[in-house]
Design a protein around this motif. Structure first.
Motif, PDB file in Angstrom:
ATOM      1  N   TYR A 249       0.878  -1.336  -0.145  1.00 39.60           N
ATOM      2  CA  TYR A 249       0.052   0.047   0.047  1.00 39.60           C
ATOM      3  C   TYR A 249       0.909   1.249   0.060  1.00 39.60           C
ATOM      4  O   TYR A 249       2.257   1.109   0.479  1.00 39.60           O
ATOM      5  CB  TYR A 249      -1.008  -0.047   1.421  1.00 39.60           C
ATOM      6  CG  TYR A 249      -0.342  -0.112   2.421  1.00 39.60           C
ATOM      7  CD1 TYR A 249       0.367   0.993   3.220  1.00 39.60           C
ATOM      8  CD2 TYR A 249       0.109  -1.312   3.248  1.00 39.60           C
ATOM      9  CE1 TYR A 249       0.868   0.926   4.312  1.00 39.60           C
ATOM     10  CE2 TYR A 249       0.853  -1.384   4.465  1.00 39.60           C
ATOM     11  CZ  TYR A 249       1.043  -0.143   5.080  1.00 39.60           C
ATOM     12  OH  TYR A 249       1.809  -0.362   6.027  1.00 39.60           O
ATOM     13  N   ILE A 250       0.322   2.406  -0.242  1.00 41.85           N
ATOM     14  CA  ILE A 250       0.823   3.576  -0.287  1.00 41.85           C
ATOM     15  C   ILE A 250       0.550   4.472   0.908  1.00 41.85           C
ATOM     16  O   ILE A 250      -0.519   4.539   1.253  1.00 41.85           O
ATOM     17  CB  ILE A 250       0.825   4.374  -1.503  1.00 41.85           C
ATOM     18  CG1 ILE A 250      -0.526   4.671  -2.030  1.00 41.85           C
ATOM     19  CG2 ILE A 250       1.516   3.816  -2.939  1.00 41.85           C
ATOM     20  CD1 ILE A 250      -0.623   5.715  -3.233  1.00 41.85           C
ATOM     21  N   THR A 251       1.496   5.102   1.369  1.00 41.22           N
ATOM     22  CA  THR A 251       1.258   6.027   2.476  1.00 41.22           C
ATOM     23  C   THR A 251       1.558   7.551   2.170  1.00 41.22           C
ATOM     24  O   THR A 251       2.506   7.834   1.776  1.00 41.22           O
ATOM     25  CB  THR A 251       1.948   6.021   3.731  1.00 41.22           C
ATOM     26  OG1 THR A 251       1.867   4.721   4.268  1.00 41.22           O
ATOM     27  CG2 THR A 251       1.594   6.798   4.931  1.00 41.22           C
ATOM     28  N   ILE A 252       0.453   8.278   2.002  1.00 38.03           N
ATOM     29  CA  ILE A 252       0.400   9.651   1.446  1.00 38.03           C
ATOM     30  C   ILE A 252       0.613  10.730   2.892  1.00 38.03           C
ATOM     31  O   ILE A 252      -0.051  10.722   3.664  1.00 38.03           O
ATOM     32  CB  ILE A 252      -0.838  10.111   0.731  1.00 38.03           C
ATOM     33  CG1 ILE A 252      -1.194   8.924  -0.527  1.00 38.03           C
ATOM     34  CG2 ILE A 252      -0.906  11.740   0.010  1.00 38.03           C
ATOM     35  CD1 ILE A 252      -2.267   9.140  -1.137  1.00 38.03           C
ATOM     36  N   GLN A 253       1.785  11.392   2.705  1.00 38.27           N
ATOM     37  CA  GLN A 253       2.123  12.167   3.791  1.00 38.27           C
ATOM     38  C   GLN A 253       2.714  13.620   3.429  1.00 38.27           C
ATOM     39  O   GLN A 253       2.761  13.793   2.229  1.00 38.27           O
ATOM     40  CB  GLN A 253       3.399  11.482   4.588  1.00 38.27           C
ATOM     41  CG  GLN A 253       4.560  11.622   3.841  1.00 38.27           C
ATOM     42  CD  GLN A 253       5.625  10.851   4.301  1.00 38.27           C
ATOM     43  OE1 GLN A 253       5.689  10.339   5.400  1.00 38.27           O
ATOM     44  NE2 GLN A 253       6.941  10.976   3.807  1.00 38.27           N
ATOM     45  N   ASN A 254       2.353  14.452   4.317  1.00 40.50           N
ATOM     46  CA  ASN A 254       2.688  15.785   4.048  1.00 40.50           C
ATOM     47  C   ASN A 254       4.063  16.184   4.640  1.00 40.50           C
ATOM     48  O   ASN A 254       4.450  16.114   5.914  1.00 40.50           O
ATOM     49  CB  ASN A 254       1.666  16.826   4.759  1.00 40.50           C
ATOM     50  CG  ASN A 254       2.035  18.350   4.576  1.00 40.50           C
ATOM     51  OD1 ASN A 254       2.698  18.725   3.785  1.00 40.50           O
ATOM     52  ND2 ASN A 254       1.212  19.227   5.107  1.00 40.50           N
ATOM     53  N   GLY A 255       5.152  16.053   3.740  1.00 43.67           N
ATOM     54  CA  GLY A 255       6.479  16.108   4.080  1.00 43.67           C
ATOM     55  C   GLY A 255       7.125  17.265   3.279  1.00 43.67           C
ATOM     56  O   GLY A 255       6.713  18.214   3.042  1.00 43.67           O
ATOM     57  N   THR A 256       8.409  16.947   2.862  1.00 43.30           N
ATOM     58  CA  THR A 256       9.078  18.245   2.284  1.00 43.30           C
ATOM     59  C   THR A 256       9.162  17.781   0.725  1.00 43.30           C
ATOM     60  O   THR A 256       9.892  16.722   0.447  1.00 43.30           O
ATOM     61  CB  THR A 256      10.689  18.497   2.679  1.00 43.30           C
ATOM     62  OG1 THR A 256      10.326  18.468   4.069  1.00 43.30           O
ATOM     63  CG2 THR A 256      11.257  19.290   2.037  1.00 43.30           C
ATOM     64  N   GLY A 257       8.787  18.523   0.011  1.00 46.45           N
ATOM     65  CA  GLY A 257       8.888  18.563  -1.707  1.00 46.45           C
ATOM     66  C   GLY A 257       7.741  17.501  -1.999  1.00 46.45           C
ATOM     67  O   GLY A 257       6.867  16.977  -1.263  1.00 46.45           O
ATOM     68  N   CYS A 258       8.124  16.778  -3.392  1.00 47.60           N
ATOM     69  CA  CYS A 258       7.226  15.879  -4.027  1.00 47.60           C
ATOM     70  C   CYS A 258       8.205  14.773  -4.181  1.00 47.60           C
ATOM     71  O   CYS A 258       9.164  15.061  -4.972  1.00 47.60           O
ATOM     72  CB  CYS A 258       6.405  16.622  -5.184  1.00 47.60           C
ATOM     73  SG  CYS A 258       6.112  18.493  -5.250  1.00 47.60           S
ATOM     74  N   SER A 259       7.813  13.710  -3.865  1.00 51.43           N
ATOM     75  CA  SER A 259       8.294  12.342  -4.126  1.00 51.43           C
ATOM     76  C   SER A 259       7.344  11.323  -3.995  1.00 51.43           C
ATOM     77  O   SER A 259       6.185  11.274  -3.459  1.00 51.43           O
ATOM     78  CB  SER A 259       9.531  12.145  -3.186  1.00 51.43           C
ATOM     79  OG  SER A 259       9.163  12.046  -1.865  1.00 51.43           O
ATOM     80  N   ALA A 260       7.917  10.112  -4.764  1.00 52.04           N
ATOM     81  CA  ALA A 260       7.114   8.828  -4.532  1.00 52.04           C
ATOM     82  C   ALA A 260       7.839   7.682  -4.672  1.00 52.04           C
ATOM     83  O   ALA A 260       8.991   7.715  -5.342  1.00 52.04           O
ATOM     84  CB  ALA A 260       5.852   8.688  -5.698  1.00 52.04           C
ATOM     85  N   ARG A 261       7.612   6.675  -4.050  1.00 52.58           N
ATOM     86  CA  ARG A 261       8.225   5.253  -4.059  1.00 52.58           C
ATOM     87  C   ARG A 261       7.662   4.681  -5.352  1.00 52.58           C
ATOM     88  O   ARG A 261       6.392   4.646  -5.662  1.00 52.58           O
ATOM     89  CB  ARG A 261       8.000   4.637  -3.003  1.00 52.58           C
ATOM     90  CG  ARG A 261       8.854   3.205  -3.119  1.00 52.58           C
ATOM     91  CD  ARG A 261       8.635   2.310  -1.708  1.00 52.58           C
ATOM     92  NE  ARG A 261       9.295   3.042  -0.708  1.00 52.58           N
ATOM     93  CZ  ARG A 261      10.583   2.916  -0.323  1.00 52.58           C
ATOM     94  NH1 ARG A 261      11.442   2.262  -1.000  1.00 52.58           N
ATOM     95  NH2 ARG A 261      11.142   3.553   0.666  1.00 52.58           N
ATOM     96  N   LEU A 262       8.362   4.013  -6.298  1.00 52.89           N
ATOM     97  CA  LEU A 262       7.922   3.400  -7.282  1.00 52.89           C
ATOM     98  C   LEU A 262       7.403   2.331  -7.423  1.00 52.89           C
ATOM     99  O   LEU A 262       7.917   1.249  -6.750  1.00 52.89           O
ATOM    100  CB  LEU A 262       9.165   3.497  -8.272  1.00 52.89           C
ATOM    101  CG  LEU A 262       9.739   4.901  -8.926  1.00 52.89           C
ATOM    102  CD1 LEU A 262      11.000   4.494  -9.942  1.00 52.89           C
ATOM    103  CD2 LEU A 262       8.703   5.533  -9.737  1.00 52.89           C
TER     104      LEU A 262
END
Length: 492
Positions: A120-133
């Motif tokens: 599953y993916i966890t959508i979080q409010n962190g620094t910048g824009c990034s994603a695990r592929l």
């Protein structure tokens, strides 16, 4: 002569005679270098595309890994997201689902995570824009504000739809990493920030599969001209002229087709639940109306003003405003649209005639026109909708927003204000008369008052002589009385 008459007849058919003289105010474009790419670089703790030392898209890196099972991506939200921010992300997931669906048959679907989900993916409010592929248990970081718009969310979710670990799995990555990119763009590593060159690596077959797709300048996965620049100079430029790159507001047709091919989608899958893509105008509380249509190969074509190329599909729309004021017109589409405003009539064979203004992109990231017109009274104008590039087709929607109504003319305004005010008091003499009518009557003059009072009193006694006449007669004088008395008896 017959040819001339026929040409005039054809022009007469396609000319729309509409009288309107609005004043156009153009939205000025922001400088391209102003837009900061918050997608993170691979030398940070987590790269823009995490766990991918080599990456690609437009383009799928090939390997032995599997896609998300049945195209279903479980998700959960981490800390730092309000209820409204979560709802916004879910709306963008629904947009992706509906854009890539074929006849509303599910291609991919995002759903809340359940306890039995291994990945599953966890959508979080962190620094910048990034994603695990790809299919994994990893984070999608969407900084708010900064990465919480449609385009950047789409970009990162498309990374999440791909795969990681290049030699063992597949991944959706960046358009400029295609093996044929040298035919379409020039890359300038000397202008890049340290580590940014990893986002511009080229991948050759058989490592990469372009899924029989052509290079897509308008892909939401394509970087912009100044992304990751260290000195304000371009890091990448299109080789062809009049080409734009780096949009961040929608999936292109190429993006949609790639996802469909990547997940082997068909029109026979399960039906998606009903969903209406919301319209999000700049001023939603003032939205007046919308107009939706589609440019197809059945539309007429012309050589649009400002371009040397032919074969632009177009549609002419009558825009009628109900009242004086400033109106914003926003276009929503997954094609790069172009708008023209005409004040009287539109002549496709002479597109510069009667032209007030032309409107291209709202900014370098949103390739849809957005403009403002000010009308001094209820009126009608002509809006011609076409595209930036020739031979493009697709649907579009235009939202009309009343930004601020104009005050009525001074005389009309005075009349309206007078209608709302209490009536003015009458002139002084008339006011005195009205007040006098409400007061008790004034007493009559003194002499008249005395006469009226005298008329009400008992009559005055007659004068003295008249009173004497009314009295019994006085006795005669004494001598006369003696004469009237009987004679006295003789003396004794």
């Amino acid at each position: 002569m017959k040819v001339i008459i026929f040409a005039v007849w054809i022009i007469g058919i396609i000319v729309a005679n509409v009288h309107a003289k609005p004043t156009a105010v153009v939205f000025t474009k922001d400088p391209e270098a102003k837009f900061l790419n918050l997608e993170r670089l691979p030398d940070e703790t987590e790269g823009h595309a995490i766990n991918a030392s080599r990456k690609a898209r437009g383009l799928v890196l090939m390997g032995n890994g599997a896609r998300w099972s049945n195209g279903i991506v479980p998700y959960q939200f981490g800390s730092g997201y309000t209820t409204q921010l979560q709802a916004d992300v879910v709306t963008r997931m629904r947009k992706i689902e509906n854009l890539v669906a074929i006849n509303n048959a599910r291609c991919i679907q995002f759903r809340p995570r359940v306890s039995t989900d291994l990945y599953y993916i966890t959508i979080q409010n962190g620094t910048g824009c990034s994603a695990r592929l790809g299919q994994s248990t990893g984070n999608v970081t969407l900084q708010s504000p900064g990465c919480s718009d449609d385009g950047r969310t789409f970009h990162e979710l498309l990374h999440a739809l791909g795969k990681s670990e290049m030699k063992e799995r597949e991944c959706l990555f960046h358009e400029q990493s295609r093996s044929d990119r040298g035919l379409y763009v020039k890359v300038y590593p000397e202008n890049m920030q340290t580590g940014a060159d990893q986002q511009y690596l080229i991948y050759e077959n058989p490592m990469a599969d372009m899924l029989n797709s052509s290079y897509d300048y308008s892909s939401v996965m394509h970087y912009a001209k100044y992304d990751f620049s260290s000195n304000g100079k371009p890091t990448m430029e299109p080789i062809q002229s009049n080409i734009k790159i780096g949009q961040r507001y929608n999936l292109s047709n190429g993006d949609i087709q790639l996802i469909r091919r990547y997940y082997n989608c068909s029109s026979n899958g399960p039906t998606l639940p009903p969903f209406t893509i919301p319209i999000e105008p700049a001023y939603p509380s003032m939205l007046l109306s919308t107009y939706s249509s589609e440019l197809t190969n059945q539309n007429l074509m012309y050589n649009r003003n400002g371009s040397s190329l032919p074969n632009f599909y177009y549609e002419v729309i009558n825009v009628t405003v109900p009242a004086a004021g400033s109106y914003i017109f926003q276009c929503y589409s997954n094609i790069d649209t172009f708008g023209y405003i005409y004040n009287q009539a539109f002549y496709p064979l002479s597109p510069a005639m009667n032209l007030i203004n032309a409107f291209d992109d709202e900014n370098i990231e949103r390739w849809e026109f957005s403009f403002m017109l000010t009308f001094n009274s209820p009126d009608t104008s002509l809006l011609v909708v076409t595209t930036y590039n020739p031979n493009m087709t697709g649907s579009f929607l235009i939202a009309a927003i009343l930004l601020s109504p104009l005050p009525p003319p001074r005389r009309q305004q005075q009349r309206q204000q007078a209608a709302l005010l209490p009536p003015l008091p009458p002139p002084r003499r008339q006011q005195q008369r009205q007040q006098a009518a409400l007061l008790p009557p004034l007493p009559p003059p003194r002499r008249q008052q005395q006469r009226q009072q005298a008329a009400l009193l008992p009559p005055l006694p007659p004068p003295r002589q008249q009173q004497a006449a009314l009295l019994p007669p006085l006795p005669p004088p004494r001598q006369q009385q003696a004469a009237l008395l009987p004679p006295l008896p003789p003396p004794r």
